[in-house]
Every structure is written in structure tokens, then in C-alpha cells.
Design a protein around this motif. Structure first.
Motif, PDB file in Angstrom:
ATOM      1  N   ASN A 140       0.817  -1.212   0.000  1.00 32.51           N
ATOM      2  CA  ASN A 140       0.000   0.000   0.000  1.00 32.51           C
ATOM      3  C   ASN A 140       0.850   1.262   0.000  1.00 32.51           C
ATOM      4  O   ASN A 140       0.476   2.277  -0.588  1.00 32.51           O
ATOM      5  CB  ASN A 140      -0.946   0.008   1.199  1.00 32.51           C
ATOM      6  N   LYS A 141       2.003   1.218   0.672  1.00 27.92           N
ATOM      7  CA  LYS A 141       2.880   2.387   0.745  1.00 27.92           C
ATOM      8  C   LYS A 141       3.718   2.578  -0.512  1.00 27.92           C
ATOM      9  O   LYS A 141       4.032   3.706  -0.884  1.00 27.92           O
ATOM     10  CB  LYS A 141       3.842   2.250   1.929  1.00 27.92           C
ATOM     11  N   LEU A 142       4.106   1.461  -1.170  1.00 28.89           N
ATOM     12  CA  LEU A 142       5.117   1.535  -2.221  1.00 28.89           C
ATOM     13  C   LEU A 142       4.631   1.344  -3.650  1.00 28.89           C
ATOM     14  O   LEU A 142       5.244   1.895  -4.576  1.00 28.89           O
ATOM     15  CB  LEU A 142       6.207   0.489  -1.951  1.00 28.89           C
ATOM     16  N   MET A 143       3.594   0.564  -3.868  1.00 32.01           N
ATOM     17  CA  MET A 143       3.183   0.221  -5.235  1.00 32.01           C
ATOM     18  C   MET A 143       2.916   1.465  -6.081  1.00 32.01           C
ATOM     19  O   MET A 143       2.213   2.376  -5.658  1.00 32.01           O
ATOM     20  CB  MET A 143       1.937  -0.659  -5.218  1.00 32.01           C
ATOM     21  N   GLY A 144       3.543   1.490  -7.244  1.00 31.41           N
ATOM     22  CA  GLY A 144       3.354   2.594  -8.183  1.00 31.41           C
ATOM     23  C   GLY A 144       4.222   3.803  -7.908  1.00 31.41           C
ATOM     24  O   GLY A 144       4.178   4.771  -8.653  1.00 31.41           O
ATOM     25  N   LYS A 145       5.027   3.763  -6.841  1.00 30.57           N
ATOM     26  CA  LYS A 145       5.899   4.887  -6.509  1.00 30.57           C
ATOM     27  C   LYS A 145       7.336   4.576  -6.876  1.00 30.57           C
ATOM     28  O   LYS A 145       7.706   3.440  -7.116  1.00 30.57           O
ATOM     29  CB  LYS A 145       5.819   5.208  -5.015  1.00 30.57           C
ATOM     30  N   LYS A 146       8.138   5.615  -6.921  1.00 32.30           N
ATOM     31  CA  LYS A 146       9.573   5.477  -7.120  1.00 32.30           C
ATOM     32  C   LYS A 146      10.247   5.667  -5.767  1.00 32.30           C
ATOM     33  O   LYS A 146       9.683   6.264  -4.871  1.00 32.30           O
ATOM     34  CB  LYS A 146      10.082   6.518  -8.113  1.00 32.30           C
ATOM     35  N   LEU A 147      11.461   5.141  -5.620  1.00 32.15           N
ATOM     36  CA  LEU A 147      12.223   5.320  -4.386  1.00 32.15           C
ATOM     37  C   LEU A 147      13.150   6.506  -4.570  1.00 32.15           C
ATOM     38  O   LEU A 147      13.812   6.636  -5.589  1.00 32.15           O
ATOM     39  CB  LEU A 147      13.022   4.053  -4.072  1.00 32.15           C
ATOM     40  N   THR A 201       3.960  12.672  -3.582  1.00 31.08           N
ATOM     41  CA  THR A 201       2.872  11.838  -4.101  1.00 31.08           C
ATOM     42  C   THR A 201       3.353  10.698  -4.989  1.00 31.08           C
ATOM     43  O   THR A 201       2.655   9.697  -5.136  1.00 31.08           O
ATOM     44  CB  THR A 201       1.861  12.699  -4.889  1.00 31.08           C
ATOM     45  N   VAL A 202       4.541  10.820  -5.582  1.00 32.24           N
ATOM     46  CA  VAL A 202       5.046   9.767  -6.471  1.00 32.24           C
ATOM     47  C   VAL A 202       6.350   9.129  -5.995  1.00 32.24           C
ATOM     48  O   VAL A 202       6.900   8.275  -6.668  1.00 32.24           O
ATOM     49  CB  VAL A 202       5.240  10.298  -7.912  1.00 32.24           C
ATOM     50  N   THR A 203       6.842   9.529  -4.826  1.00 27.03           N
ATOM     51  CA  THR A 203       8.133   9.044  -4.329  1.00 27.03           C
ATOM     52  C   THR A 203       8.032   8.617  -2.869  1.00 27.03           C
ATOM     53  O   THR A 203       7.361   9.261  -2.077  1.00 27.03           O
ATOM     54  CB  THR A 203       9.204  10.145  -4.451  1.00 27.03           C
ATOM     55  N   PHE A 204       8.735   7.522  -2.531  1.00 35.16           N
ATOM     56  CA  PHE A 204       8.847   7.054  -1.147  1.00 35.16           C
ATOM     57  C   PHE A 204      10.308   7.182  -0.750  1.00 35.16           C
ATOM     58  O   PHE A 204      11.200   6.760  -1.488  1.00 35.16           O
ATOM     59  CB  PHE A 204       8.385   5.597  -1.027  1.00 35.16           C
ATOM     60  N   ALA A 205      10.569   7.748   0.426  1.00 38.73           N
ATOM     61  CA  ALA A 205      11.940   7.983   0.886  1.00 38.73           C
ATOM     62  C   ALA A 205      12.627   6.673   1.259  1.00 38.73           C
ATOM     63  O   ALA A 205      12.107   5.897   2.067  1.00 38.73           O
ATOM     64  CB  ALA A 205      11.943   8.942   2.066  1.00 38.73           C
ATOM     65  N   LYS A 206      13.802   6.429   0.683  1.00 39.80           N
ATOM     66  CA  LYS A 206      14.563   5.204   0.938  1.00 39.80           C
ATOM     67  C   LYS A 206      14.904   5.030   2.418  1.00 39.80           C
ATOM     68  O   LYS A 206      14.933   3.913   2.918  1.00 39.80           O
ATOM     69  CB  LYS A 206      15.863   5.213   0.136  1.00 39.80           C
TER      70      LYS A 206
END
Length: 82
Positions: free
Chosen positions: A23-30, A36-41
Motif C-alpha cells: 500500500n505504501k510503495l506500489m506505483g511509486k519510485k524510491l 505523491t510519487v516518491t517514497f523515501a529510501k
């Protein structure tokens, strides 16, 4: 009595489920920050690896390791423990 592996067959609050990470990562970039489009590594669990379509990986099963599969553009396509 059945064998229960924490985080795999049971809900372990210290180890979020695959569904939670999906839910947190799908479809996002790291990346380095959240938006809205990035998750912090830096917010990924200590035990993780990022797998690209052309990357090689070991076949050892480590239930605490989060495997994050990304496509050629770096977008998360699959998340699983192991």
C-alpha cells in the motif's frame, strides 16, 4: 501445534505486513524524500533489497528481508518478504 513464523503467518506489529508495504510503495519510485510519487529510501526497513528486472539475486529465504521489485523506470511493481 502449527509452526508460526513472526511476520509471515502472524501479525507482528513490529514487522509490517507485505500488504502494508504494498500500500505504501506500489506505483511509486524510491528517492530521498516523500511526495505523491516518491517514497523515501531512509524509511524502508533495515533488511531490504531493491530488485530491477535485470538484477541478479540470491535464492536464500530471509523472512525479515523486504524485497522491492521495480521496473526499468524505477517504479515499484511488487513487494514481498523473503
Amino acid at each position: 501445534m502449527p509452526l508460526v513464523v513472526p511476520g509471515i503467518q502472524s501479525k507482528d506489529s513490529s514487522n509490517p505486513s507485505t500488504e502494508d508495504w504494498s500500500n505504501k510503495l506500489m506505483g511509486k519510485k524510491l528517492g530521498d524524500t516523500h511526495d505523491t510519487v516518491t517514497f523515501a529510501k531512509q524509511d524502508l526497513p533495515k533488511e531490504h533489497r531493491v530488485l530491477t528486472p535485470d538484477s541478479m539475486s540470491t535464492m536464500d529465504f530471509r523472512p525479515e528481508r523486504l524485497n522491492i521489485h521495480v521496473d526499468n523506470e524505477g517504479t515499484v511493481t511488487n513487494v514481498r518478504y523473503g
